[in-house]
Structures are given as C-alpha cells and as structure tokens.
Write a protein that holds these residues in place. Structure first.
Motif, PDB file in Angstrom:
ATOM      1  N   LEU A  91       6.928  27.169 -82.170  1.00  0.00           N
ATOM      2  CA  LEU A  91       5.518  27.484 -82.986  1.00  0.00           C
ATOM      3  C   LEU A  91       5.026  28.742 -82.204  1.00  0.00           C
ATOM      4  CD1 LEU A  91       4.102  23.930 -83.484  1.00  0.00           C
ATOM      5  CD2 LEU A  91       4.854  25.580 -85.160  1.00  0.00           C
ATOM      6  N   PRO A  92       4.385  29.554 -83.070  1.00  0.00           N
ATOM      7  CA  PRO A  92       3.868  29.243 -84.484  1.00  0.00           C
ATOM      8  C   PRO A  92       5.086  29.709 -85.370  1.00  0.00           C
ATOM      9  CG  PRO A  92       3.362  31.555 -83.699  1.00  0.00           C
ATOM     10  CD  PRO A  92       3.833  30.720 -82.354  1.00  0.00           C
ATOM     11  N   TYR A  93       6.154  30.059 -85.031  1.00  0.00           N
ATOM     12  CA  TYR A  93       7.343  30.335 -86.040  1.00  0.00           C
ATOM     13  C   TYR A  93       8.033  29.159 -86.449  1.00  0.00           C
ATOM     14  CZ  TYR A  93       6.268  35.096 -84.730  1.00  0.00           C
ATOM     15  OH  TYR A  93       5.661  36.274 -84.540  1.00  0.00           O
ATOM     16  N   SER A  94       8.683  28.236 -85.284  1.00  0.00           N
ATOM     17  CA  SER A  94       9.870  27.144 -85.474  1.00  0.00           C
ATOM     18  C   SER A  94      10.820  27.683 -86.520  1.00  0.00           C
ATOM     19  CB  SER A  94       8.913  26.208 -86.022  1.00  0.00           C
ATOM     20  OG  SER A  94       9.749  24.917 -86.134  1.00  0.00           O
TER      21      SER A  94
END
Length: 182
Positions: A91-94
C-alpha cells in the motif's frame, strides 16, 4: 519453498539445486526468447550466474518483494519454464508485475496460461495484491493471448519502453484487478 499444483503443472519457487537445470533452460531458449527480451552476455547463461540469480530471488522472496517459480512437468522431472511476480509494492499500490517464459518445445499447449492463472491466484489470495500488471511486446501475439485468456485488460501502449537487442521497443501494459479476478 512455495509449491503450487495445477492440472498439468507443478510450480515451485526455485532453490539452489535448480541452478544447473535453469542454466540449461536459459541456454536452450536463448535465441527463441531473445525475440522479445534482451540477449545477455555469455556469463548470464552459466550455472554459476543462475545460482546467484536464485540466491537473489530467495532473498527477495524473504523480503516479500518477488516470487520466482520454476514451471515443471507434473511429475517435476523437467523444468519447462519460469514465472515470477516481481516489483511487488505494498500500500498504497498493492501491486506487482508478472513475467513468464516457456521452453520453445512446450509452447502453444496452454502451459503459460495455466501457469499465469495459478500465479495470479497466489498473488490475489495469498499475497492479497490489488493489481497485477504485465508488459508485452505488440509483436508477441502468443503472450498477448495468454494475458487475454487470463482476463488481463490492455490499458495502453508504452512507447519505446525497453531497449532490446539494439532498438527501443514499444510495449503494451496489461493489468488485472483483484475485483475482476473473483
């Protein structure tokens, strides 16, 4: 070691003893794979280089940044490809990228599609990723079919993304979201 079984395949993360077989696979497919990825210097195709690559992969796996699997026949007697979830971001991408290569002798049999579906399931169900992405050359029709059969969606064209064997090559970006998978 992580093991994944499918109908026809056995996938497992590489261990040090796989270096010899991985080097043979790389040598055997050097020019076949070079159509869509860079050729490497001669040292890359040695058992020693593949051993170091496997050790690096084990380190990246321990830090939850990459998972590199050998694709084996069901009886695990023959290494016929490799597949990885790499560049894992939390996170924030994952998210992560997926990449794969199949021995030329085993192409056009649905093996890549079967392996991709299993590793995608691992990425979403075990690693709890939100998004899995793939780069693919517009010329690589077989790999495009693998991604589309695995429900990946083409999101765009990345111009001159990779320098491959003397020229800059465009690549499509494909992605699959966790919510689209289930």
């Amino acid at each position: 070691m992580i093991r994944i079984e499918s109908d026809r395949l056995h996938l497992r993360t590489f261990v040090e003893k796989d270096a010899k077989d991985l080097a043979k696979l790389m040598q055997k497919n050097k020019y076949f794979w070079a159509t869509y990825e860079p050729l490497h210097d001669a040292a890359f195709y040695t058992e020693e280089a593949q051993y170091r690559k496997i050790l690096e992969g084990i380190h990246l796996q321990r830090s939850n940044r990459e998972y590199s699997f050998g694709i084996f026949t069901k009886d695990e007697q023959q290494l016929i490809g490799h597949i990885s979830l790499y560049a894992i971001k939390r996170l924030p991408y994952s998210s992560a990228f997926i990449g794969y290569s199949i021995d030329e002798q085993f192409t056009r049999q649905g093996i890549a599609t079967e392996a991709v579906k299993e590793v995608v399931q691992f990425g979403f169900n075990v690693l709890n990723l939100h998004r899995i992405e793939a780069y693919v050359s517009p010329k690589n029709i077989a790999s495009i079919k693998v991604l589309e059969k695995s429900n990946f969606k083409r999101e765009g064209l990345l111009r001159e993304l990779l320098y491959i064997n003397g020229s800059w090559e465009d690549h499509y970006i494909y992605a699959l979201l966790q919510g689209e998978y289930f």
